[in-house]
Enzyme design. Structure first.
Site, PDB file in Angstrom:
ATOM      1  N   SER A   1      -1.219  -3.042   9.627  1.00 29.58           N
ATOM      2  CA  SER A   1      -2.537  -4.108   9.307  1.00 29.58           C
ATOM      3  C   SER A   1      -3.598  -3.481   9.393  1.00 29.58           C
ATOM      4  O   SER A   1      -4.763  -3.856   9.155  1.00 29.58           O
ATOM      5  CB  SER A   1      -2.463  -4.744  10.481  1.00 29.58           C
ATOM      6  OG  SER A   1      -2.270  -3.746  12.032  1.00 29.58           O
ATOM      7  N   THR A   2      -3.506  -1.970   9.543  1.00 30.05           N
ATOM      8  CA  THR A   2      -5.085  -1.102   9.637  1.00 30.05           C
ATOM      9  C   THR A   2      -4.781   0.090   9.638  1.00 30.05           C
ATOM     10  O   THR A   2      -3.687   0.681   8.739  1.00 30.05           O
ATOM     11  CB  THR A   2      -5.895  -0.646  10.979  1.00 30.05           C
ATOM     12  OG1 THR A   2      -4.956  -0.458  11.587  1.00 30.05           O
ATOM     13  CG2 THR A   2      -6.112  -2.570  11.665  1.00 30.05           C
ATOM     14  N   GLY A   3      -5.813   1.480   8.143  1.00 31.32           N
ATOM     15  CA  GLY A   3      -5.398   2.769   8.775  1.00 31.32           C
ATOM     16  C   GLY A   3      -4.506   2.906   7.221  1.00 31.32           C
ATOM     17  O   GLY A   3      -4.460   2.254   6.346  1.00 31.32           O
TER      18      GLY A   3
ATOM     19  N   ALA B   1       7.032  -3.868  16.760  1.00 37.11           N
ATOM     20  CA  ALA B   1       7.713  -2.944  16.452  1.00 37.11           C
ATOM     21  C   ALA B   1       8.587  -1.467  17.436  1.00 37.11           C
ATOM     22  O   ALA B   1       9.921  -1.840  16.937  1.00 37.11           O
ATOM     23  CB  ALA B   1       7.578  -1.384  16.016  1.00 37.11           C
TER      24      ALA B   1
ATOM     25  N   TYR C   1      -5.519  18.308  18.759  1.00 36.60           N
ATOM     26  CA  TYR C   1      -4.407  18.061  17.820  1.00 36.60           C
ATOM     27  C   TYR C   1      -2.818  18.674  18.667  1.00 36.60           C
ATOM     28  O   TYR C   1      -2.075  18.802  18.971  1.00 36.60           O
ATOM     29  CB  TYR C   1      -4.542  17.854  16.298  1.00 36.60           C
ATOM     30  CG  TYR C   1      -4.443  16.418  16.408  1.00 36.60           C
ATOM     31  CD1 TYR C   1      -4.405  14.967  16.119  1.00 36.60           C
ATOM     32  CD2 TYR C   1      -2.405  16.482  15.226  1.00 36.60           C
ATOM     33  CE1 TYR C   1      -3.413  14.021  15.610  1.00 36.60           C
ATOM     34  CE2 TYR C   1      -1.715  15.606  14.996  1.00 36.60           C
ATOM     35  CZ  TYR C   1      -2.155  14.057  15.012  1.00 36.60           C
ATOM     36  OH  TYR C   1      -1.223  13.001  14.768  1.00 36.60           O
TER      37      TYR C   1
ATOM     38  N   VAL D   1     -11.320   7.944   9.439  1.00 34.06           N
ATOM     39  CA  VAL D   1     -11.124   7.140  10.161  1.00 34.06           C
ATOM     40  C   VAL D   1     -10.457   6.645  10.811  1.00 34.06           C
ATOM     41  O   VAL D   1     -10.468   5.502   9.984  1.00 34.06           O
ATOM     42  CB  VAL D   1     -13.161   6.821  10.333  1.00 34.06           C
ATOM     43  CG1 VAL D   1     -13.408   6.389  11.579  1.00 34.06           C
ATOM     44  CG2 VAL D   1     -13.951   8.190   9.791  1.00 34.06           C
ATOM     45  N   THR D   2      -9.767   6.034  11.735  1.00 34.58           N
ATOM     46  CA  THR D   2      -8.836   4.727  12.392  1.00 34.58           C
ATOM     47  C   THR D   2      -9.033   4.954  13.248  1.00 34.58           C
ATOM     48  O   THR D   2     -10.123   5.894  14.170  1.00 34.58           O
ATOM     49  CB  THR D   2      -7.583   4.914  11.263  1.00 34.58           C
ATOM     50  OG1 THR D   2      -7.083   6.217  12.527  1.00 34.58           O
ATOM     51  CG2 THR D   2      -7.098   5.733  10.379  1.00 34.58           C
TER      52      THR D   2
HETATM   53  P1  NAD Z   1      -3.552   3.047  13.224  1.00 36.47           P
HETATM   54  O1  NAD Z   1      -4.373   2.378  14.683  1.00 36.47           O
HETATM   55  O2  NAD Z   1      -4.783   2.878  11.992  1.00 36.47           O
HETATM   56  O3  NAD Z   1      -2.926   2.393  12.413  1.00 36.47           O
HETATM   57  C1  NAD Z   1      -1.307   2.060  13.332  1.00 36.47           C
HETATM   58  C2  NAD Z   1      -0.622   0.391  13.120  1.00 36.47           C
HETATM   59  O4  NAD Z   1       0.443   0.642  14.036  1.00 36.47           O
HETATM   60  C3  NAD Z   1      -1.801  -0.883  13.207  1.00 36.47           C
HETATM   61  O5  NAD Z   1      -0.999  -1.598  11.948  1.00 36.47           O
HETATM   62  C4  NAD Z   1      -1.370  -1.361  14.023  1.00 36.47           C
HETATM   63  O6  NAD Z   1      -1.085  -2.776  14.516  1.00 36.47           O
HETATM   64  C5  NAD Z   1       0.042  -0.771  14.145  1.00 36.47           C
HETATM   65  N1  NAD Z   1       0.859  -0.638  15.894  1.00 36.47           N
HETATM   66  C6  NAD Z   1       0.049  -0.233  17.301  1.00 36.47           C
HETATM   67  N2  NAD Z   1       1.138  -0.574  17.966  1.00 36.47           N
HETATM   68  C7  NAD Z   1       1.959  -0.847  17.673  1.00 36.47           C
HETATM   69  C8  NAD Z   1       3.120  -2.050  17.922  1.00 36.47           C
HETATM   70  N3  NAD Z   1       3.455  -1.483  19.341  1.00 36.47           N
HETATM   71  N4  NAD Z   1       4.434  -2.422  16.829  1.00 36.47           N
HETATM   72  C9  NAD Z   1       4.008  -2.912  16.051  1.00 36.47           C
HETATM   73  N5  NAD Z   1       3.042  -2.127  15.383  1.00 36.47           N
HETATM   74  C10 NAD Z   1       2.027  -1.884  15.921  1.00 36.47           C
HETATM   75  O7  NAD Z   1      -3.564   4.455  12.914  1.00 36.47           O
HETATM   76  P2  NAD Z   1      -3.721   5.246  11.642  1.00 36.47           P
HETATM   77  O8  NAD Z   1      -4.563   6.431  11.850  1.00 36.47           O
HETATM   78  O9  NAD Z   1      -3.271   4.790  10.224  1.00 36.47           O
HETATM   79  O10 NAD Z   1      -1.959   6.208  11.986  1.00 36.47           O
HETATM   80  C11 NAD Z   1      -1.222   5.590  11.245  1.00 36.47           C
HETATM   81  C12 NAD Z   1       0.023   7.235  11.474  1.00 36.47           C
HETATM   82  O11 NAD Z   1      -0.780   8.125  10.470  1.00 36.47           O
HETATM   83  C13 NAD Z   1      -0.224   7.862  13.006  1.00 36.47           C
HETATM   84  O12 NAD Z   1       1.706   8.274  12.873  1.00 36.47           O
HETATM   85  C14 NAD Z   1      -0.723   8.831  12.266  1.00 36.47           C
HETATM   86  O13 NAD Z   1      -1.084   9.559  14.198  1.00 36.47           O
HETATM   87  C15 NAD Z   1      -0.665   8.983  11.442  1.00 36.47           C
HETATM   88  N6  NAD Z   1      -1.661  10.095  10.719  1.00 36.47           N
HETATM   89  C16 NAD Z   1      -3.464   9.526  10.954  1.00 36.47           C
HETATM   90  C17 NAD Z   1      -4.434  10.291  10.731  1.00 36.47           C
HETATM   91  C18 NAD Z   1      -5.634   9.946  10.713  1.00 36.47           C
HETATM   92  O14 NAD Z   1      -6.755  11.060  10.576  1.00 36.47           O
HETATM   93  N7  NAD Z   1      -6.577   8.826  11.410  1.00 36.47           N
HETATM   94  C19 NAD Z   1      -4.110  11.274  10.034  1.00 36.47           C
HETATM   95  C20 NAD Z   1      -3.078  12.053   9.465  1.00 36.47           C
HETATM   96  C21 NAD Z   1      -1.851  11.437  10.210  1.00 36.47           C
END
Ligand code: NAD
Length: 403
Positions: free
Chosen positions: A61-63, A123, A246, A285-286
């Site tokens: 749903s995001t990111g 999830a 991190y 940015v998320t």
């Molecule tokens: P985000 O917060 O934008 O997205 C998280 C998603 O997980 C959302 O869709 C949310 O609804 C879902 N979610 C959370 N808890 C849930 C649950 N219990 N059941 C079902 N869905 C659930 O996060 P993001 O930054 O896009 O992170 C996604 C992945 O990418 C993570 O593993 C993060 O560590 C990794 N990552 C992020 C970055 C960054 O800079 N943001 C960089 C590298 C890797």
């Protein structure tokens, strides 16, 4: 949320951003929809491409998860099942940004004739896994790709017991981290106490690889994986500057576990002609990233340096590269010496990091606007919740149900 008005029986409200501790508590449905459309336009302009036809995205749903789903549906024409946990909007209650994003994605997918099914559920729960398997069986048969993009602060304990909570703390020693408050724009240093063993274990439970593995087992047991099915989850490495908050922190331990899970899953899936990967993505940015102490400061400097060099990317550009230049590239999937996909190549470029390092040490409240892209970071932070989007009238009232 401000004034509530009633228009043709539908409650309408004016929604303003409310921010606490780098978390935005409200969301704007029309702003979210506008930004989902912009990502869809980006993906559509790069398609149509040949690739996977049926995809499951967990954390859709995001990111990064939302961007992966958009690339799958609009650059590759795939059918998608998405799983997320969001607060529903209703005529009388403002929902979360992810709720509005998913609603907007489903609407656009339907208009374009791309099958899309969204589950709003936990999830980690077996019932959610069963529901996803049932949807896949009914509408797709099997999936060729599973994207695991969960970022959660908590996970239910066994048999409804106490929640496992992830924490963002250093491992081993106390750390001093330079950080910026997005509301006051004050640069300061905060002392972070080291995590206890239990906190480290709990963070691994929530953000490590166990649940990803359970998803793959459930999909295989339900005969919902195609013969050559591939799966990918996301990690971050970063430069030494980010190590204290991190890779050298509890979240870094969880990522080590995720990466070890990828190696095990890879061996298993190879027997069916498939594979498993961890993709090391760029800092963007998320919602999940904004609450990590030190991250907004690092990312706002990084954004400025990468924009100056014309190599800035957000989630949609990263996910397009993941599909087109990594997972489904001609000639196989390029990997680093530890078997990981690297999408952080531009962030880690020596000339970029040399500048980021210099500005990180120089950064003060007074000079931050000159040396970092604080305005860009703040705008993207507000964008995550549908605010500060060009063309949206934030004084107008909207239907908070999002549909
Ligand atoms: P985000 O917060 O934008 O997205 C998280 C998603 O997980 C959302 O869709 C949310 O609804 C879902 N979610 C959370 N808890 C849930 C649950 N219990 N059941 C079902 N869905 C659930 O996060 P993001 O930054 O896009 O992170 C996604 C992945 O990418 C993570 O593993 C993060 O560590 C990794 N990552 C992020 C970055 C960054 O800079 N943001 C960089 C590298 C890797």
């Amino acid at each position: 949320m401000g004034k509530v008005a009633c228009n043709r029986g539908v409650a309408r409200v004016i929604i303003k951003p409310r921010i606490r501790n780098n978390i935005c508590l409200t969301a704007h449905p029309e702003g979210c929809a506008r930004l989902v459309s912009a990502q869809i336009d980006y993906a559509t302009s790069r398609g149509p491409l040949d690739g996977p036809a049926n995809i499951l995205v967990i954390g859709s749903s995001t990111g990064y998860g939302l961007a992966a789903r958009i690339v799958a549906a609009f650059a590759y024409g795939a059918k998608t099942v998405g799983v997320a946990l969001e607060k529903p909007g209703s005529p009388l209650r403002v929902g979360s940004a992810g709720w509005y994003n998913s609603a907007s994605f489903d609407r656009s997918a339907a208009a374009a004739g791309r099958g899309s099914w969204s589950i709003n559920g936990d999830a980690f729960a077996n019932e959610t896994k069963d529901e996803a398997v049932a949807l896949i069986k009914k509408h797709m048969g099997r999936v060729e790709l599973v994207v695991y993009s969960l970022a959660s602060p908590v996970r239910p304990g066994p048999a409804g017991g106490a929640l496992f909570r992830s924490v963002l703390k250093p491992v081993g020693n106390r750390a001093r981290v330079k950080t910026v408050d997005l509301t006051t724009e004050q640069v300061s240093e905060v002392a972070l106490e080291p995590a206890t063993e239990e906190e480290i274990e709990n963070t691994i439970k929530v953000m490590g690889g166990e649940d990803w593995d359970l998803w793959m087992q459930a999909l295989e047991a339900g005969d919902a994986l195609s013969a050559g099915a591939t799966t990918v989850a996301f990690s971050y490495v970063g430069p030494p500057l980010t190590f204290p908050f991190y890779r050298g922190a509890t979240i870094g331990k969880a990522k080590e576990d995720l990466e070890a899970t990828a190696r095990r899953l890879r061996e298993h899936l190879a027997r069916r002609g498939g594979s498993a990967y961890v993709s090391v993505n760029k800092a963007v940015v998320t919602k999940a990233g904004a609450v990590i102490q030190g991250f907004p400061l690092y990312a706002s400097i990084l954004y400025r340096v990468m924009k100056e060099r014309g190599v800035h990317e957000g989630p949609i550009e990263q996910m397009f590269r993941l599909f087109a230049e990594r997972l489904f590239a001609q000639g196989g999937v390029p990997e680093d010496c530890e078997g990981r996909i690297r999408l952080d190549d531009l962030e880690m470029r020596e000339d970029v990091q040399e500048q980021v390092r210099r500005r990180w040490y120089e950064a003060t409240t007074e000079n931050l606007r000159e040396i970092a892209d604080l305005a860009g970071f703040r705008r993207e932070f507000l964008n995550l919740s549908g605010f500060a989007v060009e063309g949206i009238d934030y004084e107008a009232d909207v239907d908070p149900s999002g549909w």
